[in-house]
Design an enzyme around this catalytic site. Structure first.
Site: not given
Length: 506
Positions: A181-182, A244
């Site tokens: 998950d960037h 996110h």
């Protein structure tokens, strides 16, 4: 930093946009900063037929996303690390060519094959690729470690997430699987943990006794652009909140880990997700607001509505904005409301976490200029990454006029500090075997258990409205109704990220 062992990065979906735009540039930056081991190789894998030289041209020499201030010699040296293998990733029988390519590689990696398999592919291929790698023995760690990175979405709902985890765990062990998950690779997100647990002035206040509410915003000024076909099957709740924003919630609200390692931190995150109070079906209409952007004109430029976008169903009820109010049922956060919102075609691009502290019980300065005496701690995740503390200070002169002032820190102020891109940090962590910033399977399932009832309610109860909002505004006006308390609304960051309490000037 741990010593990085020799290894091979195998990228599935090597001709795709994510690889060219993010992954290759991230590894290139690591190469330029001398983070790669002496014997390091990249193999691009996809259906498209390329020779090694053709793919190097596409990925390196013609790639506009690579830094252009690097010498030609350095760029050539990086390109020499890259190889390409064309296979049909949906056909297990073709994977033997990849295994042969790995076996024939020269250098120390031949005797010990440490491999990272990066799945930059549609999610429908995750299980197929994992099974195919296991089928030809490339998930076994007899001759070196094997790690599998997969991109979100980790499932479409709870049922599909459970099924995906079962299939992956049938081929790889949990400690081999890295769900990326960037958002968690962003410097300010990581700094949430440091700010909380390294500072004695914050952690004693980090509870229901001193915090009034927690607010998290992730706003985008763009619409769905060319992703309408994908987005119409996902929506803001799946695309942003389930992964996110709930990951941000976990870092804000988790208990202190026993030690700073991957297992201890991820154990606390799972406990937090398990403590999320389910939103009852009869409260979803009141506690969850969804919206969809409408056409608008901004600076005399026409902005199409969501249903006018390419690939979107003209009768779509997919949300491009969502705002939630919920609670965490544990000792630390009992009765403290959490508010999260995310949307497209909002006035500006900004992501931030806001901690609203309770006001003093006795108001000594009732005639001051301060209209809201609550202190705020703001973590700016993007853009202008930094931390902002808002507190009251006496205005110079006679009397006791109080005005809110800012103590503001920007990462840009550290002119000598290099802030790595999120993908750089996360790929480097995987190279070192550090899974701290990656999602674990049980936390993904726990997050889906919270989100799934909302999705089902929207699907089954058509009386739940979807509100329109003009492109360029902060979403449906009634999203302010979620915030508890008289005259309390969302924090509306300005475009330049000053804070005058007003909407952005468009």
């Amino acid at each position: 930093m741990k010593k990085i062992e020799d290894q091979v990065l195998i990228i599935f979906g090597a001709s795709g946009d994510l690889t060219i735009r993010k992954l290759i540039p991230a590894v290139f930056n690591l190469f330029c900063r001398d983070y790669l081991p002496e014997n390091y190789k990249i193999i691009g894998v996809s259906r498209t037929a390329y020779s090694d030289e053709d793919y190097r041209k596409k990925a390196v020499y013609d790639n506009p996303h690579l830094k252009d201030d690097i010498s030609a010699e350095k760029r050539t040296a990086f390109a020499d690390l890259i190889h390409y293998q064309s296979i049909d990733t949906s056909d297990t029988s073709t994977y033997g060519a990849l295994k042969d390519r790995l076996a024939n590689m020269s250098g120390p990696t031949k005797s010990k094959q440490n491999c990272i398999f990066y799945l930059s592919t549609p999610p429908s291929l995750y299980a197929t690729i994992a099974k195919s790698l296991a089928h030809i023995g490339l998930s076994h760690e007899d001759d070196g470690w094997k790690r599998l990175i997969i991109e979100k979405p980790f499932g479409y709902d709870l049922q599909s997430a459970l099924a995906l985890n079962r299939e992956l765990l049938g081929c790889f062990k949990e400690d081999q699987i890295y769900r990326i998950d960037h958002y968690l690779g962003k410097e300010t997100v990581q700094n949430l943990l440091v700010t909380r647990f390294a500072n004695s002035i914050f952690e004693p206040l980090w509870n229901r006794n001193y915090i009034h509410r927690v607010e998290i915003t992730s706003a985008e000024s763009v619409g769905v652009e060319k992703r309408g076909g994908y987005y119409d099957g996902a929506g803001a709740l799946r695309d942003m909140v389930q992964n996110h924003l709930l990951q941000l919630v976990s870092l804000v609200a988790m208990e202190p880990p026993a030690r700073m390692d991957a297992n201890a931190i991820r154990n606390e995150k799972v406990k937090l997700f398990q403590a999320l109070r389910p939103i009852p079906l009869d409260k979803i209409k009141k506690h969850v607001i969804r919206g969809q952007y409408l056409e608008s004109h901004i600076r005399n430029q026409h902005m199409p509505g969501y249903r006018e976008e390419e690939g979107v169903n003209p009768d779509s009820r997919t949300e491009t904005f969502v705002a939630l109010k919920f609670f965490v049922d544990n000792w630390r956060w009992a009765d403290v409301p959490f508010y999260i919102r995310s949307g497209k075609r909002l006035p500006t691009r900004v992501s931030e976490v806001v901690i609203h502290f309770k006001p003093n019980h006795h108001h000594l300065f009732k005639k001051s200029r301060v209209t809201n005496s609550q202190n705020m701690l703001v973590f700016r995740i993007q853009p202008n990454e930094g931390v902002l503390l808002k507190f009251g200070l006496k205005v110079p002169g006679t009397g006791f006029d109080v005005e809110t002032v800012n103590m503001d820190f920007h990462y840009d102020d550290l002119t000598d500090a290099y802030v790595p891109d999120a993908y750089e940090r996360l790929i480097l962590d995987c190279m070192q075997g550090d899974a701290t910033l990656y999602a674990r399977g049980d936390s993904v399932e726990a997050a889906w258990q919270f989100i799934d009832p909302i999705l089902k309610a929207w699907e089954e109860d058509h009386s739940i409205p979807i509100f329109g909002y003009p492109a360029g505004t902060w979403g449906p006006e009634n999203s302010d109704d979620l915030i508890e308390g008289k005259n309390m609304i969302w924090r509306y960051p300005c475009k330049n990220l000053t804070d005058d309490g007003n909407y952005c000037e468009l």
